[in-house]
Design a protein around this motif. Structure first.
Motif, mmCIF file in Angstrom:
data_model
loop_
_atom_site.group_PDB
_atom_site.id
_atom_site.type_symbol
_atom_site.label_atom_id
_atom_site.label_comp_id
_atom_site.label_asym_id
_atom_site.label_seq_id
_atom_site.Cartn_x
_atom_site.Cartn_y
_atom_site.Cartn_z
ATOM 1 N N GLU A 61 44.545 20.078 38.127
ATOM 2 C CA GLU A 61 45.433 19.318 39.083
ATOM 3 C C GLU A 61 45.659 20.235 40.138
ATOM 4 O O GLU A 61 46.392 20.174 41.123
ATOM 5 N N TRP A 62 45.196 21.532 40.156
ATOM 6 C CA TRP A 62 45.471 22.592 40.983
ATOM 7 C C TRP A 62 44.423 22.962 41.806
ATOM 8 O O TRP A 62 43.332 23.355 41.209
ATOM 9 N N HIS A 63 44.408 22.989 43.358
ATOM 10 C CA HIS A 63 43.304 22.891 43.990
ATOM 11 C C HIS A 63 43.240 24.191 44.889
ATOM 12 O O HIS A 63 42.114 24.428 45.422
ATOM 13 N N ALA A 83 40.849 24.956 37.977
ATOM 14 C CA ALA A 83 39.993 25.248 37.094
ATOM 15 C C ALA A 83 38.717 25.742 37.365
ATOM 16 O O ALA A 83 37.879 26.306 36.415
ATOM 17 N N ASN A 84 38.174 25.883 38.606
ATOM 18 C CA ASN A 84 36.965 26.287 39.083
ATOM 19 C C ASN A 84 37.111 27.839 39.368
ATOM 20 O O ASN A 84 36.181 28.433 40.267
ATOM 21 N N ALA A 85 38.343 28.250 39.396
ATOM 22 C CA ALA A 85 38.595 29.643 40.040
ATOM 23 C C ALA A 85 38.135 30.809 39.200
ATOM 24 O O ALA A 85 38.202 30.502 37.740
ATOM 25 N N HIS A 101 54.122 36.650 30.311
ATOM 26 C CA HIS A 101 52.911 36.299 31.296
ATOM 27 C C HIS A 101 52.210 35.224 30.659
ATOM 28 O O HIS A 101 51.625 35.137 29.770
ATOM 29 N N VAL A 102 52.047 34.334 31.542
ATOM 30 C CA VAL A 102 51.385 32.856 31.113
ATOM 31 C C VAL A 102 50.512 32.580 32.368
ATOM 32 O O VAL A 102 50.851 32.778 33.532
ATOM 33 N N GLU A 103 49.231 32.054 31.796
ATOM 34 C CA GLU A 103 48.212 31.631 32.680
ATOM 35 C C GLU A 103 47.845 30.161 32.652
ATOM 36 O O GLU A 103 47.654 29.698 31.398
ATOM 37 N N ILE A 104 48.168 29.446 33.478
ATOM 38 C CA ILE A 104 47.778 28.150 33.381
ATOM 39 C C ILE A 104 46.394 27.962 34.376
ATOM 40 O O ILE A 104 46.532 28.041 35.477
ATOM 41 N N VAL A 105 45.394 27.224 33.648
ATOM 42 C CA VAL A 105 44.223 26.810 34.548
ATOM 43 C C VAL A 105 44.192 25.157 34.522
ATOM 44 O O VAL A 105 44.260 24.445 33.531
ATOM 45 N N SER A 106 44.319 24.714 35.742
ATOM 46 C CA SER A 106 44.513 23.326 35.842
ATOM 47 C C SER A 106 43.648 22.674 36.667
ATOM 48 O O SER A 106 43.134 23.037 37.764
ATOM 49 N N ALA A 125 50.419 19.574 38.500
ATOM 50 C CA ALA A 125 49.748 20.492 37.591
ATOM 51 C C ALA A 125 50.498 21.085 36.601
ATOM 52 O O ALA A 125 49.970 21.588 35.629
ATOM 53 N N LEU A 126 51.954 21.222 36.705
ATOM 54 C CA LEU A 126 52.875 22.034 35.828
ATOM 55 C C LEU A 126 54.135 21.407 35.935
ATOM 56 O O LEU A 126 54.565 21.241 37.122
ATOM 57 N N MET A 127 55.048 21.338 34.805
ATOM 58 C CA MET A 127 56.576 21.033 34.949
ATOM 59 C C MET A 127 57.045 22.388 34.454
ATOM 60 O O MET A 127 56.814 22.900 33.327
ATOM 61 N N LEU A 128 58.070 22.977 34.704
ATOM 62 C CA LEU A 128 58.975 24.112 34.359
ATOM 63 C C LEU A 128 60.246 23.737 33.939
ATOM 64 O O LEU A 128 60.919 23.007 34.799
ATOM 65 N N ALA A 129 60.774 23.963 32.783
ATOM 66 C CA ALA A 129 62.155 23.681 32.423
ATOM 67 C C ALA A 129 62.601 24.618 31.606
ATOM 68 O O ALA A 129 61.967 25.891 31.047
ATOM 69 N N GLY A 130 64.000 24.495 31.046
ATOM 70 C CA GLY A 130 64.607 25.182 30.180
ATOM 71 C C GLY A 130 65.755 24.627 29.364
ATOM 72 O O GLY A 130 65.279 24.000 28.605
#
Length: 325
Positions: free
Chosen positions: A78-80, A316-318, A71-76, A246-251
């Motif tokens: 760049e995400w509105h 970020a403001n959520a 479980h990962v939480e990202i606060v960005s 806001a985020l890049m996902l990779a493997g």
């Protein structure tokens, strides 16, 4: 039946337990005739060999068949839009040791139990390195059957994926068609806009770094002004990602498959070793690198279990949701 690539390890494990048992019997029967010093030297050697044996058994047969949910939480900044729950799967390598279509069906079921808003697939759905024409019909059926299980994924905002180097080696067109038939939007230097009540957002997918030409300009074309997530099989293109997503996902690197305490990950098939595993933050940008599901080259895992990643990204403001509220 075990995968053919596991038979040498199975034979080795069988022979090893016999030799260890014989050594233990020999030591017990001669214990009283040995000097005190020699007793403990031999006992210590036997104990070290046995620990090494069981660690090998664990790495070859146990950990590769585990499954964890991270479980990962990202606060960005760049995400509105509204918070978004993303389930990410990477490097399933179907047809290789430890992963067949039946196991993929169970993994898909586990993803559905997490109830994500969106599922993303990060490439390398095919195991092994051979092109399609050089594989047996059984292996082809296993690979395509594994991809077909993605049709059972349930996410209200759909399923989006990119291709990896093993998929291109297999045959890019075949894998792309199989993904599309399973209801997956397969991206290669392009994007899709996903509409929802909490605000539209863009999922951009790059071409594979080692077999194609990742093009951020093409992948992000029209994304300006939207919340954006970038998918890439390899994490290496992250260095060239512009600010904005806001985020890049990779493997791709499987977190090295093996982590040795105090030493680290001896093998990482990446140009930038700092992109090896999990959350990476660089120059105000964020990326999460998954350890994936399957294995490549040597079918072992140690301290890097197969994983489903459940990411919640929020502005970020959520304010975080309060359980039970």
């Amino acid at each position: 039946m075990p995968h053919p690539h596991l038979w040498p390890a199975l034979v080795g494990a069988f022979v090893g337990i016999i030799l260890l048992s014989l050594a233990a019997v020999w030591l017990v029967t001669r214990w009283k005739t040995l000097s005190k010093r020699r007793r403990w030297v031999l006992l210590s050697v036997l104990a070290l060999v046995e620990v090494a044996y069981w660690l090998n058994v664990y790495a070859w047969f146990i950990e590769p068949n585990q499954l964890v949910v991270r479980h990962v939480e990202i606060v960005s900044e760049e995400w509105h839009g509204a918070p978004l729950r993303i389930a990410a799967l990477s490097d399933t390598h179907v047809g290789s040791p430890h992963v067949d279509a039946a196991r993929m069906g169970r993994i898909v079921q586990r993803v559905n139990e997490l109830r994500p808003d969106l599922v993303v697939l990060l490439g390398d759905y095919a195991g092994s390195h051979e092109p399609e024409a050089q594989r047996s019909g059984r292996n082809q059926g296993e690979v395509l059957g594994g991809i077909a299980t993605f049709a059972a994924l349930r996410a209200p905002l759909g399923v989006v994926g990119v291709l990896g180097n093993h998929d291109v080696w297999y045959r890019r067109g075949t894998i792309t068609r199989a993904l599309e038939e399973a209801g997956v939007a397969a991206l290669w230097n392009r994007n899709v806009v996903i509409g929802r009540e909490g605000g539209d957002f863009v999922v951009a997918g790059l071409a594979d770094d080692s077999t194609g030409d990742p093009d951020f300009s093409a992948a992000l074309d029209g994304a300006e002004g939207h919340d954006t997530i970038v998918l890439s099989h390899s994490p290496d293109p992250f260095a060239d990602m512009p600010r904005g997503p806001a985020l890049m996902l990779a493997g791709h690197g499987h977190c090295g498959q093996v982590t040795i305490p105090l030493i680290g990950r001896p093998i990482l098939p990446l140009r930038n070793k700092s992109y090896g595993c999990h959350l990476v933050e660089e120059n105000g940008k964020r990326m999460y690198v998954s350890a994936g599901i399957g294995t490549s080259i040597v079918p072992v895992r140690f301290l890097n279990p197969p994983e489903i990643v459940l990411i919640t990204i929020r502005p970020a403001n959520a304010q975080p949701a309060i359980e039970g509220a």
